[in-house]
Each structure stands twice: as C-alpha cells, then as structure tokens.
Design a protein around this motif. Structure first.
Motif, PDB file in Angstrom:
ATOM      1  N   UNK A 274      66.783  41.387  47.921  1.00 23.82           N
ATOM      2  CA  UNK A 274      66.989  41.570  49.359  1.00 23.82           C
ATOM      3  C   UNK A 274      68.482  41.473  49.675  1.00 23.82           C
ATOM      4  N   UNK A 275      68.971  42.355  50.533  1.00 25.12           N
ATOM      5  CA  UNK A 275      70.416  42.396  50.773  1.00 25.12           C
ATOM      6  C   UNK A 275      70.709  42.727  52.230  1.00 25.12           C
ATOM      7  N   UNK A 298      63.747  47.656  39.457  1.00 27.18           N
ATOM      8  CA  UNK A 298      64.629  46.983  40.410  1.00 27.18           C
ATOM      9  C   UNK A 298      64.371  47.567  41.794  1.00 27.18           C
ATOM     10  N   UNK A 299      64.049  46.696  42.742  1.00 29.69           N
ATOM     11  CA  UNK A 299      63.846  47.132  44.126  1.00 29.69           C
ATOM     12  C   UNK A 299      64.912  46.486  45.001  1.00 29.69           C
ATOM     13  N   UNK A 300      65.802  47.307  45.537  1.00 30.47           N
ATOM     14  CA  UNK A 300      66.737  46.849  46.564  1.00 30.47           C
ATOM     15  C   UNK A 300      66.069  47.048  47.922  1.00 30.47           C
ATOM     16  N   UNK A 301      66.060  46.001  48.738  1.00 28.92           N
ATOM     17  CA  UNK A 301      65.521  46.146  50.084  1.00 28.92           C
ATOM     18  C   UNK A 301      66.569  45.645  51.070  1.00 28.92           C
ATOM     19  N   UNK A 302      66.961  46.539  51.965  1.00 31.42           N
ATOM     20  CA  UNK A 302      68.097  46.299  52.856  1.00 31.42           C
ATOM     21  C   UNK A 302      67.616  45.816  54.219  1.00 31.42           C
ATOM     22  N   UNK A 303      68.374  44.874  54.795  1.00 28.20           N
ATOM     23  CA  UNK A 303      67.964  44.252  56.047  1.00 28.20           C
ATOM     24  C   UNK A 303      68.963  44.395  57.170  1.00 28.20           C
ATOM     25  N   UNK A 304      69.084  45.616  57.716  1.00 34.71           N
ATOM     26  CA  UNK A 304      69.876  45.854  58.929  1.00 34.71           C
ATOM     27  C   UNK A 304      71.354  45.493  58.738  1.00 34.71           C
TER      28      UNK A 304
END
Length: 504
Positions: A274-275, A298-304
């Motif tokens: 989470x990034x 690898x899962x990148x999950x972006x938070x605003x």
C-alpha cells in the motif's frame, strides 16, 4: 483398553449433516485397575450426573461461555470424555461426535442429544479413534486428561484426526484448587470423583510438546464457581482474567495444534504494497524483493497520492515486464481499505504486507516466508522493537508507547507480541479468508488493519510469532504517523480487545 470385535452386532451407521460416523459397539477390553475403577464409578454415577450438573449450573455456564468463544458454532467437534453430551451440544457443532468409556453415560447422551453421534470407547484404546471419521476443526479434551493412564500417548494418537487448522482444546481444574475441590466433595457440594491426575499448566504444556503438538495459547478463568447473586459473573468476567489474579483461577485452558500437520503445499506468494505519496520508493521496492519463492505476485495499491505515485507504479510495471506486478487504486480511505482490497484480489497462497516507506527492508521478507512454510508460525508479525534502530527511525515517545502496549496486548491475546504496529504481517490466504468470514464478531473498528489481522488471528487460534527486523530510516517522503493520535488509537484498541477477547 477397548477393541472392536467382529462378532459383535454392528450398530446402524448414520450420517450427521452428510458426514457418516462408524459407531460400531466398542466394549472394554483389558485395562488398568485404575481405569476399571474410573469406568465403574462413571457408570454408577451416570443417572445422578444430570442432577449434579443442574446443581453446578452456574459453573458449567461459565465454562461453556469461554468454550463457545474458542469454538465457534457450526464447527466439526470431537469431544473426548463427553459424559452425557451436554457440553458438546452447547457448542452447536455442525458435526459433533462424543466419546466416553462409560456405556451408561453414552446411553444417556444419545437420549438427550439424538442429533449428535456418541461412541462408547476408551480414549486410550488402540482402535477407538479408527471408528471415528475425521478430521475435525476442534478436539475437546475437557477434564479427561485427569483420567488417563498415559497422557502423552493419548495426545499422540490425536494426530490422524487433525489438519493444519485443527485445534485441540484442553480444559482442566487448577492444581491449586485440588484441596478445595476434595473438601467440596466431602461436604456434598460437588459430585464425588476418584483420585485423578493433577497437572500444573507446565506439566500439560510439556506433555503436549512431547506428543508433537504445539501450545498456541493458554488462559485461566473462574474465580467464583457460584453465582452469588450475580457477583460471580462480574468477578469471573472482569477480575479473574487480570494479571497475577488469574493464576488463582479455578479453570485452566490450553489450545494446541498438531506439528505433524503444520506444513502444507505453499507454491505462491502475493506481496501487497500500500502506498500514499511514496513515488520514490516504488522502483526500489521491486528491485529489493528477492526471489524467495518461485511464484511472486506484487500488488501495488495506491491511496489518493499527490506526488504521482500511481503513475510511477504503472511505469515500474512496464519496466519490469518479467515480473507479475499489478497496480490498483483503493476505492475507499485508510490503510485497512487498501490492504484488504488488495488481499481480495491476490492469487498467492501466502499474503504479505510491505509498507511502501521501506523502513522494513524488503530483503527480510524471505524470513517471514521461511517462518510460515516451516510451520513455526501461522501469523508472522514483524517486530521493530527488538534490534536497535537507525537514528531517527522512530520518535522516542512512539518507542515508549509501543513498548508499553506490547505488554498489554501480550496479556490480552495470550500470545507474545512485542510490536503491534509494524506494517509487515504475513499469513496464508486461506486463513485470511476464514478471518474475513468471521469479521462480523469484531466489526469495522480499525482504520489501519493491523488489529483487524491481529485480533482476527487470535480469534482463529492461529499460532502467532514475532519476527524481529531492523527498522530503518526513510529514504524518501515523510512519516504519516501521528504519535498522539496513534497512541490514542492504541489505547482504544486495548479497551476494545479487553471486552471482545478477554472479558467474554
């Protein structure tokens, strides 16, 4: 000892919820004189057991209350030493089997609980368990340990009935209360019992370990076995579980798992990152994740983010075409929303969280993987508070608060936690799915997700272990931790855990 004689008439096989049970009649064979004495006493007292249970109704309600916390309804449960079957029935199993060496008590159990299966047999008999169709989610050994001739051998014989997820739940009276219990019998306040094994918690943990089972957690409860106009419930719920005082409690419990079933076939891993505003750490994260498993997603999950983090994720995905990299945007807010959204999309057998600030070195993920695959733990929690930290990695007040709360959570969860807020946590995807299915018990209470996972793992009776890591200082961006708001959150989590996990 018991044996199944081919000349005996075979009882009719039947099925509970689609699960057949072989209930061939088992009759006692040769056994020790002590075991014969215990069996004769159980048969003679069978008809009076209902009256004695009613007389001690408050104690049994307290006992079953905690057992229902450990064993959720709808589980597959084997109750060894089931007596007249009331405790097994109170657990509302989807598939419940009770074993007892008293034919008189088994007859009563079948009459009282016709929807459950009951088998007459000696738990130490060489063929008793072969008549039972396993495996089970839980195996309950409630006070039976005191009647056994060879506790270690009995426990060893439970392995074939277990899977990796099976938990053995032992319940027994404290050795400190033994004189009080014998006095109660002499005064007619308790059902008489022949002399039994009197084991301390250390004795039982040692026997469990010798039998190749791993103690997961233990608890002590019940200071007052009588209601006393409602005072008993208050004392047992809120006072008997307090540090120091709980050692004086009447009732002890131990949850264990089979180490012979602790390993399963793990073929793939998903690393969730989470990034938020971590643009400068995206490519270093990919470069520093070692190939510790043949199949890594690898899962990148972006938070605003406001610094182009998502665009950097997409660029890195294109640059590392040989790796399985996925990019996502979280639909809601908060780290918990990001992590669980990615978990739901993950395909790996193992799920890992790696914070995008890279203060937990990605090179250390292989240690988490090894700890899980080896069976040493089922929920592997990173700990930043064992090794010395890089200068500036954690503010002093944060360090002090984390140390204090680690002791509180270790007491609350009955497992050792030296750090609850390290972002790196690792568990199997199958356990996450079970955790998610039971999330209604806790509700939506944690914006970060750390305690969703920690409390959920505790409720599932997973073996949790801390894995020390060297906490590094940031190379990019600014910390998103507020020492006071996070300290307040930790305090709220302590209160929440006390009422949902401890004072049940």
């Amino acid at each position: 000892m018991v044996h199944f004689d081919s000349e005996l008439p075979e009882r009719k096989a039947f099925s509970l919820h689609g699960c057949p049970v072989d209930v061939k009649a088992a009759r006692p064979g040769s056994s020790s004189s002590r075991k014969d004495l215990l069996r004769d006493h159980a048969d003679r007292s069978a008809t009076s057991r209902i009256r004695w249970r009613e007389k001690a109704a408050f104690f049994h309600r307290e006992d079953e209350c905690y057992l229902r916390f450990l064993i959720p309804p709808g589980s597959r449960v084997l109750d060894i030493g089931c007596g007249i079957g009331d405790t097994l029935a109170a657990l509302a199993p989807s598939y419940g089997v009770g074993i007892d060496f008293s034919s008189a008590q088994i007859d009563i159990a079948r009459q009282r609980h016709p929807d459950l299966a009951f088998v007459e047999g000696d738990a130490e008999g060489p063929t008793t368990f072969s008549a039972i169709e396993g495996p089970f989610d839980f195996i309950l050994v409630l006070d039976t340990i005191g009647s056994l001739d060879d506790c270690q051998s009995f426990i060893e014989h439970l392995h074939p009935l277990c899977t990796r997820e099976t938990r053995i739940v032992f319940g027994y009276f404290s050795h400190l209360w033994y004189p009080v219990l014998k006095l109660a019998e002499a005064l007619g306040m308790r059902m008489p019992h022949p002399d039994q094994n009197v084991l301390s918690p250390d004795d039982l943990r040692n026997l469990v370990s010798l039998a190749d089972f791993d103690p997961v957690k233990s608890e002590q409860r019940v200071l007052l076995p009588a209601s006393l106009f409602g005072i008993g419930r208050f004392v047992n719920r809120f006072i008997s579980v307090l540090p120091g005082i709980r050692a004086l409690s009447l009732r002890h419990y131990l949850v264990a798992r089979s180490m012979r079933c602790a390993h399963d076939d793990i073929k793939s891993v998903t690393v969730v990152i989470p990034a938020r505003n971590e643009r400068g750490n995206i490519e270093p994260a990919v470069r520093r994740i070692a190939g510790f498993c043949p199949d890594i997603e690898i899962i990148f999950i972006e938070g605003h983010s406001k610094d182009g983090t998502f665009e950097e994720m997409q660029r890195v995905k294109q640059a590392f075409v040989g790796q399985d990299i996925k990019t996502m945007k979280q639909p809601g807010k908060g780290k918990a929303d990001a992590v669980f959204t990615a978990f739901d999309a993950a395909r790996g057998d193992v799920l890992m969280i790696l914070d995008a600030d890279l203060t937990m070195p990605p090179e250390q993920l292989c240690k988490f993987y090894d700890a899980l695959c080896s069976g040493k733990g089922e929920f592997v929690n990173g700990s930043r508070l064992v090794y010395p930290m890089d200068e500036g990695a954690m503010r002093f007040l944060n360090l002090v608060a984390n140390k204090i709360f680690s002791y509180l959570f270790s007491w609350l969860l009955n497992q050792r936690y030296t750090d609850t807020l390290c972002g790196t946590k690792v568990l199997r995807r199958s356990d996450y799915q079970r955790l998610k299915a039971g999330k209604a018990y806790f509700g939506d209470f944690d914006p970060f997700g750390d305690f969703d996972l920690i409390f959920g793992a505790s409720k599932l009776n997973l073996k949790s272990i801390d894995l020390p890591i060297r906490y590094a200082a940031r190379n990019y961006g600014e910390t998103q931790i507020s020492r006071f708001s996070h300290g307040w959150m930790l305090l709220k989590m302590v209160v929440f855990a006390f009422f949902k996990i401890k004072a049940v």
